[in-house]
Design an enzyme around this catalytic site. Structure first.
Site, short mmCIF file in Angstrom:
data_model
loop_
_atom_site.label_atom_id
_atom_site.label_comp_id
_atom_site.label_asym_id
_atom_site.label_seq_id
_atom_site.Cartn_x
_atom_site.Cartn_y
_atom_site.Cartn_z
N GLY A 1 -0.52 18.39 54.85
CA GLY A 1 0.32 18.46 56.05
C GLY A 1 -0.22 19.42 57.10
O GLY A 1 -0.22 19.09 58.30
N ASP B 1 9.53 19.66 56.14
CA ASP B 1 9.14 20.17 54.83
C ASP B 1 10.30 21.01 54.32
O ASP B 1 10.86 21.82 55.05
CB ASP B 1 7.86 21.02 54.89
CG ASP B 1 7.26 21.23 53.50
OD1 ASP B 1 6.12 20.80 53.27
OD2 ASP B 1 7.96 21.81 52.63
N LYS C 1 7.79 26.43 55.88
CA LYS C 1 6.46 25.86 56.13
C LYS C 1 6.42 25.07 57.43
O LYS C 1 5.49 25.20 58.22
CB LYS C 1 6.09 24.90 54.99
CG LYS C 1 5.67 25.59 53.72
CD LYS C 1 5.28 24.54 52.69
CE LYS C 1 4.56 25.16 51.54
NZ LYS C 1 4.21 24.19 50.50
N ASP D 1 3.93 15.54 47.79
CA ASP D 1 3.32 15.82 46.49
C ASP D 1 4.13 15.25 45.33
O ASP D 1 3.94 15.67 44.21
CB ASP D 1 3.15 17.34 46.31
CG ASP D 1 4.49 18.07 46.33
OD1 ASP D 1 5.52 17.41 46.58
OD2 ASP D 1 4.49 19.29 46.09
N LEU E 1 6.28 11.64 43.63
CA LEU E 1 6.54 10.20 43.66
C LEU E 1 7.91 9.88 44.24
O LEU E 1 8.08 8.93 45.01
CB LEU E 1 6.45 9.72 42.20
CG LEU E 1 6.30 8.26 41.91
CD1 LEU E 1 5.14 7.67 42.66
CD2 LEU E 1 6.12 8.05 40.40
N ARG F 1 7.99 10.10 47.95
CA ARG F 1 7.13 9.05 48.51
C ARG F 1 7.84 7.70 48.46
O ARG F 1 7.81 6.92 49.40
CB ARG F 1 5.84 8.94 47.71
CG ARG F 1 4.85 10.03 47.98
CD ARG F 1 3.58 9.77 47.21
NE ARG F 1 2.52 10.64 47.66
CZ ARG F 1 1.99 11.61 46.92
NH1 ARG F 1 2.40 11.82 45.70
NH2 ARG F 1 1.02 12.37 47.40
N CYS G 1 4.37 -1.55 45.71
CA CYS G 1 3.82 -2.81 45.17
C CYS G 1 2.97 -2.50 43.93
O CYS G 1 2.83 -3.33 43.05
CB CYS G 1 2.95 -3.50 46.21
SG CYS G 1 3.86 -4.47 47.41
N CYS H 1 10.88 15.29 19.23
CA CYS H 1 10.82 15.93 17.90
C CYS H 1 9.52 16.73 17.76
O CYS H 1 9.48 17.75 17.07
CB CYS H 1 11.00 14.92 16.78
SG CYS H 1 9.68 13.77 16.69
N CYS I 1 9.53 -4.42 48.33
CA CYS I 1 9.30 -5.23 49.53
C CYS I 1 9.34 -6.72 49.23
O CYS I 1 9.33 -7.54 50.13
CB CYS I 1 7.99 -4.85 50.21
SG CYS I 1 6.51 -5.35 49.32
N1 LIG Z 1 11.51 15.65 49.47
C1 LIG Z 1 10.76 16.39 50.27
N2 LIG Z 1 11.13 16.64 51.54
C2 LIG Z 1 10.37 17.40 52.35
N3 LIG Z 1 9.21 17.97 51.97
C3 LIG Z 1 8.80 17.76 50.72
C4 LIG Z 1 9.55 16.96 49.81
N4 LIG Z 1 8.90 16.93 48.62
C5 LIG Z 1 7.79 17.67 48.79
N5 LIG Z 1 7.72 18.17 50.02
C6 LIG Z 1 6.67 19.02 50.58
O1 LIG Z 1 5.42 18.38 50.51
C7 LIG Z 1 4.39 19.37 50.55
C8 LIG Z 1 3.28 18.92 49.64
O2 LIG Z 1 2.21 19.82 49.82
P1 LIG Z 1 1.26 20.31 48.64
O3 LIG Z 1 0.96 19.17 47.76
O4 LIG Z 1 0.13 21.03 49.25
O5 LIG Z 1 2.22 21.25 47.83
P2 LIG Z 1 2.40 22.81 47.90
O6 LIG Z 1 3.75 23.09 47.30
O7 LIG Z 1 2.16 23.35 49.27
O8 LIG Z 1 1.23 23.32 46.99
P3 LIG Z 1 1.15 23.42 45.41
O9 LIG Z 1 2.16 22.46 44.85
O10 LIG Z 1 -0.24 23.04 45.08
O11 LIG Z 1 1.50 24.85 45.16
C9 LIG Z 1 5.03 20.68 50.09
O12 LIG Z 1 4.98 21.61 51.14
C10 LIG Z 1 6.45 20.28 49.75
O13 LIG Z 1 7.40 21.26 50.08
ZN LIG Z 2 6.04 -3.65 47.78
#
Ligand SMILES: Nc1ncnc2c1ncn2[C@@H]1O[C@H](COP(=O)(O)OP(=O)(O)OP(=O)(O)O)[C@@H](O)[C@H]1O
Ligand SMILES: [Zn+2]
Length: 630
Positions: free
Chosen positions: A29, A48, A72, A117, A119, A122, A161, A173, A439
């Protein structure tokens, strides 16, 4: 074509007025925000949920030490405005899953860029992008691996997908009674003991089950009091070290003694040995908790994070970290969840898991390695984040130019024969899958024991954990269960009273073998049908949570793999093929990405890049399964 397009004043205007949403202000980001503004984007929203940690500073270059603890999104926006004051960045410290970021909010953007970061988030963004009809550029990195994917509704695959690797789980266990590897001990310390001592008191952890299982149903009332979660709380007036020692004796003496009585477990294994605290500590002293150190290991002078501690050092860190929590952070007790950036939590996990390892004859881990395992850390490479962010912006430009034909999804892989040489593998985005559960149109099949699994298990493990539902509404025949805002108190009470019931015993005929369950989520504009089959027993190794969920995604993904056997990256990474000239990097571009050229690659240069042409490639799994094939 591209140099002309980007130099065209009309296109420049388009870029500067484009409305872009960037989700995540972490490793990708921060780079993305910087590259966006330097490319000419001027209208950006950034979301964030998190605050800056010291551990972010080595690669999230918009942040400085003085920013630790601040939002952040906010700090990233302010940092960029310092060198690009003419851009508009709206920063939100918030979870993208909040209801205010619904489909109407998404419709306000020309393109959405993910730098997330996990699933769950995302998938949520994917569903809202589809509902809003806004293109999504998805990305992820793990060490030298990375990828950027373009998802345009009806024209290319959506994020869901393809199947995405879920975090590895272990048979309970094994974790509870028969650990064999360091990771089993780390999981026990992190998921069973840590939450029991410092997390929500009403949450059940498998630590409570451990005693019940060992004692069977014959355990007495008095024994029940000893087993209950309240045993793990500090008693009124109890000295913090006395409390820590009581916990030590419970988990490393009494519980180990109990588990040794389960004879059938030790027919083919070596039984564990109790740890005798008195003998271990001998005359060793324990540090005052109020001595200014936030970390227990540092208070004990254990500063070498790569060196494994001995038995006595582990015992002292275990006791000192518990005492330090209760003496210096009492207000947090009852609310804590493990955080890899909390030094005291890592101290505790390292010591607790090592002591368990020592009891079971398993190798111990250094503080550094235990932290990596508990935090599921793949050490990030700033260059991978920078390349990935550049690719995201490149794809965003193509989307704005409406040149979807030029869009590429790109996989960054490490060239096997030249360590730290990164290869880029651009390929055309694949077609949407007609039977994608998001989708497209597909049904999922769920095998579960409908007579023992509860509605809570179905909601938490299947719908939320496996399928990333946010606020599910479940319909099956006359049965209706809802979550979300706007429910009356009596509805909430009724629905929560059903959560402990088994699926087959739910009102309205229950959810039994052959039931078709309709699950909807208004916050994600998403619904799915699940066909339920009853299954009595599950292989604990393969399906530790007693659930088999299958959908079309899996079978199609396998078919895709089978049809792309001529995958250059897979072959190069396996060392089956080599770079044509050992001293050169071949940059074979594909239309719209790089053009065709050859470049010199010097030995030992860490940041070399190889770009291969089509056909498509897929990133494989990383050793610990984090953020692979996004
Ligand atoms: N549901 C969410 N809404 C908003 N921001 C999110 C959500 N889930 C994750 N994030 C943000 O996505 C970013 C992913 O960045 P990154 O993978 O570099 O993680 P990080 O927490 O900065 O580093 P690390 O996990 O390696 O310590 C993070 O800043 C995290 O706060
Ligand atoms: Zn799909």
């Amino acid at each position: 074509m591209w140099p002309e397009v980007t130099a065209d004043p009309a296109f420049k205007d388009k870029v500067s007025s484009a409305r872009v949403l960037a989700v995540g202000a972490g490793g990708i980001g921060c780079e993305l925000l910087k590259t966006l503004v330097l490319t000419g984007f001027k209208n950006i929203e950034l979301i964030d949920l998190d605050t800056i940690e010291t551990s972010n500073l080595n690669r999230q270059f918009l942040f400085r030490k003085r920013h630790v603890g601040q939002s952040k999104a906010q700090v990233a926006a302010e940092a960029v405005l310092q060198f690009k004051p003419d851009v508009k960045i709206t920063a939100h410290q918030a979870n993208i899953k909040e209801l205010k970021f619904g489909v109407d909010y998404f419709k306000g953007f020309d393109v959405i860029l993910n730098g997330l970061d996990n699933l769950d988030a995302r998938r949520h963004v994917n569903r809202l992008c589809l509902a809003a009809g806004v293109p999504l550029i998805e990305s992820g990195t793990a060490g030298y691996l990375g990828q950027v994917n373009v998802h345009v509704k009806d024209l290319s695959r959506c994020f869901e997908c393809d199947e995405h690797a879920a975090p590895k789980t272990f048979p309970i266990c094994t974790i509870r009674n028969t650990p064999e590897k360091p990771i089993h001990c780390v999981v026990w310390a992190k998921d069973l003991l840590f939450p029991r001592l410092f997390g929500r008191q009403d949450a059940v952890t498998d630590l409570d089950e451990q005693r019940k299982e060992v004692n069977g149903s014959s355990s007495s009332q008095a024994d029940g009091a000893v087993q209950g979660p309240s045993f793990f709380l500090q008693k009124q007036g109890e000295n913090s070290y006395d409390y820590a020692k009581r916990i030590f004796r419970r988990v490393y003496e009494q519980d180990i003694e109990q588990v040794k009585t389960m004879d059938e477990l030790w027919k083919t294994r070596r039984p564990p040995q109790q740890l005798d605290l008195k003998e271990i500590l001998d005359q060793q002293t324990l540090p005052e908790t109020a001595n200014g150190y936030s970390s227990a290991s540092r208070a004990l002078g254990l500063t070498e994070s790569h060196k494994a501690w001995d038995l006595c050092e582990n015992a002292r860190v275990f006791l000192a970290s518990i005492a330090r929590y209760v003496d210096t952070r009492p207000d947090e007790i009852g609310t804590l969840v493990f955080d890899k950036d909390d030094d005291l939590a890592v101290d505790f996990i390292t010591a607790a898991s090592n002591l368990r390892a020592l009891a079971y004859g398993i190798p111990t881990q250094s503080h550094f390695d235990a932290k990596g395992m508990a935090g599921n850390i793949v050490h990030a490479i700033a260059t991978t984040n920078a390349i990935t962010s550049g690719l995201i912006v490149t794809e965003a430009l193509k989307i704005l130019a409406n040149d979807l034909d030029s869009c590429r999804e790109t996989y960054l892989t490490e060239y096997a024969e030249r360590k730290h040489v990164v290869m880029l593998n651009p390929s055309r985005p694949s077609q949407p899958k007609p039977d994608c559960m998001v989708c497209g149109c597909s049904m999922l099949s769920l095998k579960i024991n409908t007579t023992t699994a509860t509605l809570a298990t179905f909601v938490d493990k299947v719908l939320k954990s496996r399928l990333s539902f946010n606020m599910p509404t479940i319909m099956c025949g006359d049965f209706l269960y809802e979550e979300g805002d706007g429910l009356e108190d009596d509805e909430l009470e009724m629905y929560s009273s059903w959560l402990p019931k088994t699926l087959s015993a739910l009102p309205g005929g229950g959810i039994g073998n052959g039931a078709i369950v309709d699950v909807q989520d208004q916050s994600q504009h998403f619904s799915v049908k699940i066909v339920v089959s009853h299954q009595d027993n599950f292989d604990e190794e393969k399906h530790p949570d007693g659930v088999i969920l299958e959908g079309s995604a899996k079978s199609t993904r396998q078919a895709h793999h089978a049809s792309s056997s001529a995958n250059p990256v897979a072959e190069l990474s396996n060392g089956a093929q080599s770079c044509p000239d050992d001293n050169e990097v071949v940059i074979v571009g594909s239309k719209g990405i790089t053009g065709f050229k050859r470049a010199r690659c010097d030995e030992g240069d860490d940041d070399d890049v190889v770009i291969l042409g089509e056909p498509p490639a897929r990133v494989g799994t990383t050793p610990n399964g984090k953020r692979t094939r996004l």
